[in-house]
Design a protein around this motif. Structure first.
Motif, mmCIF file in Angstrom:
data_model
loop_
_atom_site.group_PDB
_atom_site.id
_atom_site.type_symbol
_atom_site.label_atom_id
_atom_site.label_comp_id
_atom_site.label_asym_id
_atom_site.label_seq_id
_atom_site.Cartn_x
_atom_site.Cartn_y
_atom_site.Cartn_z
ATOM 1 N N TYR A 1 10.717 1.438 -4.893
ATOM 2 C CA TYR A 1 10.126 2.154 -3.623
ATOM 3 C C TYR A 1 9.865 0.486 -2.680
ATOM 4 N N TYR A 2 9.517 -0.465 -3.415
ATOM 5 C CA TYR A 2 9.015 -1.765 -2.763
ATOM 6 C C TYR A 2 10.238 -2.338 -1.964
ATOM 7 N N LEU B 1 11.420 -0.340 0.776
ATOM 8 C CA LEU B 1 10.702 -0.374 2.043
ATOM 9 C C LEU B 1 10.848 -1.764 2.762
ATOM 10 N N LEU B 2 10.931 -2.623 1.891
ATOM 11 C CA LEU B 2 11.296 -4.040 2.465
ATOM 12 C C LEU B 2 12.468 -3.852 3.309
ATOM 13 N N ALA B 3 13.295 -3.446 2.501
ATOM 14 C CA ALA B 3 14.723 -3.364 3.458
ATOM 15 C C ALA B 3 14.676 -2.154 4.500
ATOM 16 N N ALA B 4 13.968 -1.323 4.770
ATOM 17 C CA ALA B 4 13.768 -0.541 5.671
ATOM 18 C C ALA B 4 12.789 -1.142 6.849
ATOM 19 N N THR B 5 12.074 -2.055 6.505
ATOM 20 C CA THR B 5 11.022 -2.656 7.485
ATOM 21 C C THR B 5 11.507 -4.155 7.766
ATOM 22 N N HIS B 6 12.389 -4.639 7.440
ATOM 23 C CA HIS B 6 12.803 -5.908 7.687
ATOM 24 C C HIS B 6 14.416 -5.959 8.465
ATOM 25 N N ALA C 1 10.232 -10.849 -1.019
ATOM 26 C CA ALA C 1 10.614 -10.482 -2.330
ATOM 27 C C ALA C 1 11.654 -9.805 -2.807
ATOM 28 N N HIS C 2 12.309 -9.237 -1.743
ATOM 29 C CA HIS C 2 13.461 -8.243 -1.819
ATOM 30 C C HIS C 2 14.666 -8.728 -2.921
ATOM 31 N N LEU D 1 0.929 -1.245 0.071
ATOM 32 C CA LEU D 1 0.088 0.114 0.124
ATOM 33 C C LEU D 1 0.915 1.262 -0.190
ATOM 34 N N ILE D 2 2.024 1.244 0.764
ATOM 35 C CA ILE D 2 2.844 2.441 0.839
ATOM 36 C C ILE D 2 3.548 2.496 -0.416
ATOM 37 N N THR D 3 3.937 1.407 -1.021
ATOM 38 C CA THR D 3 4.727 1.596 -2.211
ATOM 39 C C THR D 3 3.521 2.148 -3.389
#
Length: 187
Positions: free
Chosen positions: A138-139, A142-147, A156-157, A11-13
């Motif tokens: 962005y995706y 965001l994955l890197a920032a939240t994991h 899926a990063h 959603l943020i992406t």
């Protein structure tokens, strides 16, 4: 807060992508109110394409460095390189949008055949890849920032990151070709 972001990365992406595209379209169509645009001397406006070509070349270097770093298992180097790549992208985009909002898009003044068979196809692919890359970048960021780094392999990063980096490289390289056609190669 990080847990909330983590649960809503798609959603943020999407929101970041839509906002970014609206800003780009507004700038390109010169819909940004003049009151919010800083007055820039002509010399600064004319230097922006040259600065952006240099930024693009640096971004290519940082993306390749980041790609090689992760292949070598150097996670922290990868993280720093990709963060630098994103900051370079933001610098490029900010300068480009500022210039195009003030002056409008640059027109190609070369021969019609070159415009139709080289310039427009290169520009079109560059723009298409830039649009496609935006949500992918962005995706993965965001994955890197939240994991935690140890968790990213389960997301899926890695898969999306490879696609994003490859397309991002091509887009930056084609942007340099567009720059050369517009500003360097006298026709």
């Amino acid at each position: 807060m990080q847990r909330t972001f983590r649960r809503h990365v798609p959603l943020i992406t999407t929101l970041l992508t839509v906002v970014s595209l609206v800003v780009v379209i507004a700038a390109v169509r010169q819909l940004v109110p003049e009151a919010v645009l800083p007055p820039l001397p002509d010399g600064v406006l004319h230097a922006i394409p040259h600065a952006n070509a240099a930024i693009s070349a640096l971004a290519i270097g940082t993306i390749v460095y980041g790609w090689r770093s992760i292949r070598d298992g150097r996670i922290e180097r990868h993280r720093r390189a990709m963060g630098a790549s994103f900051l370079l992208f933001l610098a490029f985009l900010g300068l480009y949008l500022l210039r195009v909002a003030i002056e409008g898009p640059t027109t190609f003044d070369g021969p019609e055949a070159l415009k139709l068979w080289v310039y427009y196809p290169v520009l079109g692919i560059h723009i298409l890849l830039a649009i496609v890359c935006l949500p992918l970048v962005y995706y993965v960021l965001l994955l890197a920032a939240t994991h935690e780094p140890s968790e990213l392999g389960e997301t899926a990063h890695p898969r999306v990151g490879r696609v994003a980096a490859g397309l991002w490289l091509i887009s930056f390289a084609l942007g340099i070709v567009v720059y050369l056609l517009l500003y360097v190669l006298p026709i």
